[in-house]
Enzyme design. Sequence first.
Site, PDB file in Angstrom:
ATOM      1  N   ALA A 105      -3.824  -6.067 -10.576  1.00  0.00           N
ATOM      2  CA  ALA A 105      -3.564  -5.786  -9.165  1.00  0.00           C
ATOM      3  C   ALA A 105      -4.731  -4.982  -8.595  1.00  0.00           C
ATOM      4  O   ALA A 105      -5.426  -4.281  -9.330  1.00  0.00           O
ATOM      5  CB  ALA A 105      -2.261  -5.006  -9.001  1.00  0.00           C
ATOM      6  N   PHE A 106      -4.935  -5.081  -7.278  1.00  0.00           N
ATOM      7  CA  PHE A 106      -6.081  -4.397  -6.672  1.00  0.00           C
ATOM      8  C   PHE A 106      -5.985  -2.885  -6.851  1.00  0.00           C
ATOM      9  O   PHE A 106      -6.984  -2.185  -6.761  1.00  0.00           O
ATOM     10  CB  PHE A 106      -6.178  -4.743  -5.178  1.00  0.00           C
ATOM     11  CG  PHE A 106      -5.263  -3.946  -4.298  1.00  0.00           C
ATOM     12  CD1 PHE A 106      -3.965  -4.343  -4.063  1.00  0.00           C
ATOM     13  CD2 PHE A 106      -5.705  -2.766  -3.697  1.00  0.00           C
ATOM     14  CE1 PHE A 106      -3.117  -3.602  -3.265  1.00  0.00           C
ATOM     15  CE2 PHE A 106      -4.871  -2.022  -2.885  1.00  0.00           C
ATOM     16  CZ  PHE A 106      -3.566  -2.439  -2.674  1.00  0.00           C
ATOM     17  N   LYS A 107      -4.789  -2.378  -7.108  1.00  0.00           N
ATOM     18  CA  LYS A 107      -4.625  -0.929  -7.215  1.00  0.00           C
ATOM     19  C   LYS A 107      -5.403  -0.351  -8.400  1.00  0.00           C
ATOM     20  O   LYS A 107      -5.614   0.846  -8.476  1.00  0.00           O
ATOM     21  CB  LYS A 107      -3.146  -0.565  -7.325  1.00  0.00           C
ATOM     22  CG  LYS A 107      -2.400  -0.828  -6.019  1.00  0.00           C
ATOM     23  CD  LYS A 107      -0.986  -0.260  -6.055  1.00  0.00           C
ATOM     24  CE  LYS A 107      -0.322  -0.335  -4.698  1.00  0.00           C
ATOM     25  NZ  LYS A 107       0.073  -1.726  -4.339  1.00  0.00           N
ATOM     26  N   ASP A 108      -5.840  -1.219  -9.325  1.00  0.00           N
ATOM     27  CA  ASP A 108      -6.653  -0.742 -10.442  1.00  0.00           C
ATOM     28  C   ASP A 108      -7.894   0.008  -9.956  1.00  0.00           C
ATOM     29  O   ASP A 108      -8.282   1.014 -10.555  1.00  0.00           O
ATOM     30  CB  ASP A 108      -7.094  -1.927 -11.320  1.00  0.00           C
ATOM     31  CG  ASP A 108      -5.984  -2.383 -12.271  1.00  0.00           C
ATOM     32  OD1 ASP A 108      -5.205  -1.530 -12.728  1.00  0.00           O
ATOM     33  OD2 ASP A 108      -5.906  -3.591 -12.549  1.00  0.00           O
ATOM     34  N   ALA A 111      -6.949   3.495  -8.649  1.00  0.00           N
ATOM     35  CA  ALA A 111      -6.383   4.330  -9.715  1.00  0.00           C
ATOM     36  C   ALA A 111      -7.454   4.722 -10.729  1.00  0.00           C
ATOM     37  O   ALA A 111      -7.480   5.847 -11.219  1.00  0.00           O
ATOM     38  CB  ALA A 111      -5.240   3.592 -10.407  1.00  0.00           C
TER      39      ALA A 111
END
Length: 431
Positions: A105-108, A111
């Site tokens: 997911a792009f949230k990697d 984060a």
Amino acid sequence: MKYYSLHKAAPDVDFREAVVNGQAPDKGLYFPESIPQLPKDFVERLSSLSKEEISFKVMKPYVGESIPDDVLQKIVSETINFPFPLIRVDENIFSLELFHGPTYAFKDVGARFMSRCLGYFNQSSSKKTTILVATSGDTGGAVANGFLGVEGVEVIILYPSKKVSPVQELQLTTLGENITALEVQGSFDDCQAIVKQAFIDEDLKQKYQLTSANSINVGRWLPQQLYYFFALQNWQEKEPPVICVPSGNFGNICAGVLANVSGMPVKHFIAACNANDTIPLFLETNSYQPKNSVSTISNAMDVGNPSNFVRILELFHQQTNDLKKHFTAVSVSDDETRKTISDVYDDAGYLLDPHGAVAYKALSDYLKINKSDKGIFLETAHPVKFPDVIEELLQIKIPLPENAKTLFAKEKQSILIDASFDKVKDWMMNR
Ligand SMILES: *Cc1c(COP(=O)(O)O)cnc(C)c1O
């Protein structure tokens, strides 16, 4: 770089304090005091630069003196060490695939950057930092993975039992080390309410140095600019792209607007929302009415009061009319999302996840009216994270990415707990 609170009732801070605090003491979001302007030749030469060079150049002004150059270079390199392909789906529409990171997911990106910054800041502190985070699925995995093995930091994740997909659950519960998963017998809203209460509980504050890792943290928000630059690196059309972003809390699209304000050419932005249509309605009526969120098949975007929208308004100096010239927001229903997944799979052989499908639909509708434009939508998660919707709809089995296979060989480790703040507090006080 200094950051001020958008509520204007807290002291200005540097990057370090903004990341450590998360939110300003007056509950406002932090915002950079000025937007760095990238040299014109930098933007023109994008395709000849490496991802590492671009990332360092873009992030350096925001980080300022808080992190030495050699450390920042290492942090950005580790943050973006996976591919960000731009794939042509049909004549005028391209997919920017942001799901090639460790949790798909792009949230990697956000984060990984934030965790490494906190890890660095923590070296000069004797007290262990505890990240407490509630997740509906994607955030927890990205945050846990980003912080895995980071010295001096532990992560406690609260997730709603039986309400995340199998891949998501394994990503939350199989890491071990400094990551603990609390499987809450309740909803995502319960998890979030417990976390909120924990942050103001005096006993917990005595025992723990608690920090949140949600998307309002500048450490997560700012690095999301990077993949817009990577998209432009590979953009070979004459005119700048229309960019369409599947939006929930509006952090991702806000980072795109920020990149644009600092000099990256974009023709128009489209925020694609699901049935949670607070922002589309605001742009239509000029009246902001936050709502309770409603459940959809693109559940990472089920947000009724998007926290980052205030930052977008600030980027446009609170001038809603200016905003509307560059920025459209639309709402896409679950039925339209399903139909889009089927149509694009049949016509172009491209498999969308429900979030990417919301964006594809919004972009293709826009391009039907603006016929000479071409556009990019952000594909924010791998379809394998949402198998229920897709496998039922298309009657296919989604092949697992190679490194997801190892997930299924691991054993889930979670602590089952009632959806009660007192129970969670007891557990935290007595461990
Ligand atoms: C978090 C998330 C979104 C929404 O991003 P915001 O920055 O909150 O607007 C969209 N798609 C996926 C898959 C997500 O995980």
